[in-house]
Design an enzyme around this catalytic site. Structure first.
Site, PDB file in Angstrom:
ATOM      1  CB  VAL A   1      -1.643   3.460   1.617  1.00 14.73           C
ATOM      2  CG1 VAL A   1      -0.470   2.618   1.175  1.00 14.73           C
ATOM      3  CG2 VAL A   1      -1.376   3.408   3.220  1.00 14.73           C
TER       4      VAL A   1
ATOM      5  N   GLY B   1       4.398  -2.159  -5.874  1.00 16.97           N
ATOM      6  CA  GLY B   1       4.156  -3.630  -6.173  1.00 16.97           C
ATOM      7  C   GLY B   1       3.173  -4.166  -5.088  1.00 16.97           C
TER       8      GLY B   1
ATOM      9  CE1 TYR C   1      14.952 -10.312  -6.261  1.00 16.80           C
ATOM     10  CE2 TYR C   1      16.438 -11.949  -5.095  1.00 16.80           C
ATOM     11  CZ  TYR C   1      15.329 -11.114  -4.967  1.00 16.80           C
ATOM     12  OH  TYR C   1      14.599 -10.949  -3.739  1.00 16.80           O
TER      13      TYR C   1
HETATM   14  N1  LIG Z   1       9.324 -13.391  -0.775  1.00 16.22           N
HETATM   15  C1  LIG Z   1      10.531 -13.688  -0.326  1.00 16.22           C
HETATM   16  O1  LIG Z   1      11.095 -14.713   0.406  1.00 16.22           O
HETATM   17  C2  LIG Z   1      11.480 -12.562  -0.408  1.00 16.22           C
HETATM   18  C3  LIG Z   1      12.767 -12.626   0.169  1.00 16.22           C
HETATM   19  C4  LIG Z   1      13.945 -11.700   0.130  1.00 16.22           C
HETATM   20  C5  LIG Z   1      13.364 -10.366  -0.491  1.00 16.22           C
HETATM   21  N2  LIG Z   1      12.241 -10.131  -0.819  1.00 16.22           N
HETATM   22  C6  LIG Z   1      11.791  -9.037  -1.484  1.00 16.22           C
HETATM   23  O2  LIG Z   1      10.526  -8.231  -0.734  1.00 16.22           O
HETATM   24  C7  LIG Z   1       9.865  -7.654  -2.057  1.00 16.22           C
HETATM   25  C8  LIG Z   1       8.672  -8.250  -2.000  1.00 16.22           C
HETATM   26  O3  LIG Z   1       8.631  -9.419  -2.413  1.00 16.22           O
HETATM   27  P1  LIG Z   1       7.341 -10.388  -2.470  1.00 16.22           P
HETATM   28  O4  LIG Z   1       7.854 -11.777  -2.866  1.00 16.22           O
HETATM   29  O5  LIG Z   1       6.345 -10.319  -1.518  1.00 16.22           O
HETATM   30  O6  LIG Z   1       6.600 -10.009  -3.989  1.00 16.22           O
HETATM   31  P2  LIG Z   1       5.126  -9.732  -4.515  1.00 16.22           P
HETATM   32  O7  LIG Z   1       4.833  -8.387  -3.685  1.00 16.22           O
HETATM   33  O8  LIG Z   1       4.476 -10.727  -4.177  1.00 16.22           O
HETATM   34  O9  LIG Z   1       5.415  -9.420  -5.868  1.00 16.22           O
HETATM   35  C9  LIG Z   1       6.155  -8.506  -6.657  1.00 16.22           C
HETATM   36  C10 LIG Z   1       5.132  -7.177  -6.875  1.00 16.22           C
HETATM   37  O10 LIG Z   1       6.046  -6.308  -7.805  1.00 16.22           O
HETATM   38  C11 LIG Z   1       5.414  -5.834  -8.923  1.00 16.22           C
HETATM   39  N3  LIG Z   1       5.999  -5.619 -10.027  1.00 16.22           N
HETATM   40  C12 LIG Z   1       6.724  -6.591 -10.885  1.00 16.22           C
HETATM   41  N4  LIG Z   1       7.211  -5.731 -12.084  1.00 16.22           N
HETATM   42  C13 LIG Z   1       6.890  -4.482 -11.848  1.00 16.22           C
HETATM   43  C14 LIG Z   1       6.842  -3.327 -12.752  1.00 16.22           C
HETATM   44  N5  LIG Z   1       7.614  -3.388 -13.825  1.00 16.22           N
HETATM   45  N6  LIG Z   1       6.431  -2.287 -12.079  1.00 16.22           N
HETATM   46  C15 LIG Z   1       5.605  -2.127 -10.954  1.00 16.22           C
HETATM   47  N7  LIG Z   1       5.495  -3.158 -10.458  1.00 16.22           N
HETATM   48  C16 LIG Z   1       5.962  -4.270 -10.651  1.00 16.22           C
HETATM   49  C17 LIG Z   1       4.185  -7.098  -8.946  1.00 16.22           C
HETATM   50  O11 LIG Z   1       3.159  -6.797  -9.535  1.00 16.22           O
HETATM   51  P3  LIG Z   1       2.339  -7.237 -10.948  1.00 16.22           P
HETATM   52  O12 LIG Z   1       1.242  -7.888 -10.549  1.00 16.22           O
HETATM   53  O13 LIG Z   1       2.143  -6.294 -11.910  1.00 16.22           O
HETATM   54  O14 LIG Z   1       3.301  -8.364 -11.516  1.00 16.22           O
HETATM   55  C18 LIG Z   1       4.087  -7.490  -7.657  1.00 16.22           C
HETATM   56  O15 LIG Z   1       2.925  -6.947  -7.357  1.00 16.22           O
HETATM   57  C19 LIG Z   1      10.546  -7.905  -3.066  1.00 16.22           C
HETATM   58  O16 LIG Z   1      11.628  -6.499  -3.405  1.00 16.22           O
HETATM   59  C20 LIG Z   1      11.587  -8.853  -2.975  1.00 16.22           C
HETATM   60  O17 LIG Z   1      12.820  -8.952  -3.263  1.00 16.22           O
HETATM   61  C21 LIG Z   1      11.259 -11.157  -0.826  1.00 16.22           C
END
Ligand SMILES: NC(=O)c1ccc[n+]([C@@H]2O[C@H](COP(=O)([O-])OP(=O)(O)OC[C@H]3O[C@@H](n4cnc5c(N)ncnc54)[C@H](OP(=O)(O)O)[C@@H]3O)[C@@H](O)[C@H]2O)c1
Length: 346
Positions: A50, A29, A217
């Site tokens: 990567v 992702g 979630y």
């Molecule tokens: N942002 C926060 O404040 C926060 C806080 C706590 C924890 N986290 C954790 O940090 C991590 C990254 O978060 P982020 O907010 O930066 O998210 P992000 O990277 O902006 O978005 C999530 C990514 O997951 C991909 N994805 C969704 N469904 C998928 C699938 N079925 N197969 C493969 N890829 C898939 C999406 O791709 P598509 O383009 O294909 O949809 C996107 O690239 C996550 O695990 C999140 O839970 C984030």
């Protein structure tokens, strides 16, 4: 700048990631403007090859082009001039975490391409608004966030173990969890597929569908914390000379594309007031995946939950006394019995 004196606070991803030339990383992702994108950038800048495990080739290629552009701009800064930054090695790897079968295909593809895997970062996330079961009979938020990553990691385990035996090996696995896993009540168990599918617990069957979606979630993120512990224990049993280090990370509240999409449009301009930028959000996972101190002080970090910026955090009450073994066993069973169109509930 960080306000604390921990080893994590002293780490600067733009300068302190060791030379990763010859190392291979896989991150799920990484194609949106979020934490995965920033992690990819810094690992590639440090010389690793990567792989961006993503659903859409076009989005992944756009992300890679943006990373190249951004590193080129950085390289014009004389303080950051580095040869590797001009030729970052990045590859698209088709990955859809939604079913075990599609993850299996990705692993087969990866094994045809590579003979080592040094860094695995399970970053992708979904918040499925509707309650749905996938083809394996698993609720979709749990399927993508946890079971998909469980399948990916365990199917890649032989390659990770092989890499750990290579000279100078430093194999790391990072699970992206969230501090919100601590919202899960203590009585929630993840022992059966029905537990994973959230069909029994009152906490998950709440009437407000938006809240139910968030709660699913939270539980998927708790599953990753438990998986981290049980995986570390299992890998330690191999008694490798350079043991594999598994951690799970809360990155902070980060204004990623994904986060922005959860916030109603009128409130988005306020996000910078209570969130950090994606580069800052990438700090703790990069610390977990590359900081030399995590290897030299392995006992302090292995199997642990890390919070910003690189500190060991306190896990949810629901994880107290849970060793994750029951969850590991049911997850293995789901992976083993997965065939298209063959869902099952226990
Ligand atoms: N942002 C926060 O404040 C926060 C806080 C706590 C924890 N986290 C954790 O940090 C991590 C990254 O978060 P982020 O907010 O930066 O998210 P992000 O990277 O902006 O978005 C999530 C990514 O997951 C991909 N994805 C969704 N469904 C998928 C699938 N079925 N197969 C493969 N890829 C898939 C999406 O791709 P598509 O383009 O294909 O949809 C996107 O690239 C996550 O695990 C999140 O839970 C984030």
């Amino acid at each position: 700048m960080c306000q604390d004196n921990s080893a994590g606070a002293a780490f600067d991803p733009a300068a302190d990631i060791p030379d990763l030339t010859g190392r291979v990383a896989l991150i799920t992702g990484a194609n949106s403007c979020g934490i995965g994108f920033e992690i990819t950038k810094r690992l590639a800048a440090a010389g690793a090859r990567v792989y961006l495990g993503c659903r859409h080739a076009g989005r992944a290629r756009k992300a890679m082009a943006d990373i190249r552009e951004s590193l080129k701009r950085e390289s014009m800064d004389p303080r950051k001039l580095g040869e590797k930054r001009l030729a970052p090695q990045m590859e698209f790897l088709h990955l859809d975490l939604i079913t075990v079968e599609s993850v299996r295909e990705t692993v087969e593809d990866f094994l045809r391409k590579e003979t080592r895997l040094d860094i695995l970062i399970c970053n992708a996330v979904t918040l499925s608004k509707q309650y749905e079961l996938n083809e394996d009979g698993v609720e979709t938020t749990m399927a993508v966030n946890y079971i998909g990553h469980f399948a990916l990691t365990t199917l890649l385990q032989p390659l990770l173990l092989h890499t750990a035996l290579l000279p100078g090996a430093d194999v790391r696995i990072v699970m992206m969890t969230s501090a919100l896993h601590t919202k899960v009540p203590k009585d929630i168990k993840l022992h059966t597929q029905a537990d994973l599918n959230a069909t029994k617990a009152q906490f998950l069957s709440c009437k407000d569908s938006r809240m139910a979606c968030y709660r699913r979630y939270f539980v998927s993120k708790l599953a990753l914390v438990l998986f981290t512990r049980s995986l570390q224990r299992r890998l330690d049993a191999h008694e490798l000379p350079n043991p594999i280090i598994v951690t799970c990370v809360h990155p902070g509240m980060v204004s990623s594309e994904n986060m922005k999409s959860q916030v109603p449009a009128p409130f988005r301009p306020l996000l910078p007031l209570f969130s950090i930028t994606p580069p800052r959000g990438a700090y703790t996972p990069l610390f977990a995946a590359t900081a030399p101190v995590v290897r030299t002080r392995r006992r302090e970090y292995a199997g642990q939950y890390l919070v910003p910026f690189g500190k060991v955090g306190k896990v949810a009450k629901a994880a107290d006394g849970e060793d994750g073994e029951a969850l590991f066993r049911i997850s293995e069973e789901i992976v083993r019995s997965s065939t298209r169109g063959c869902g099952r509930e226990s």
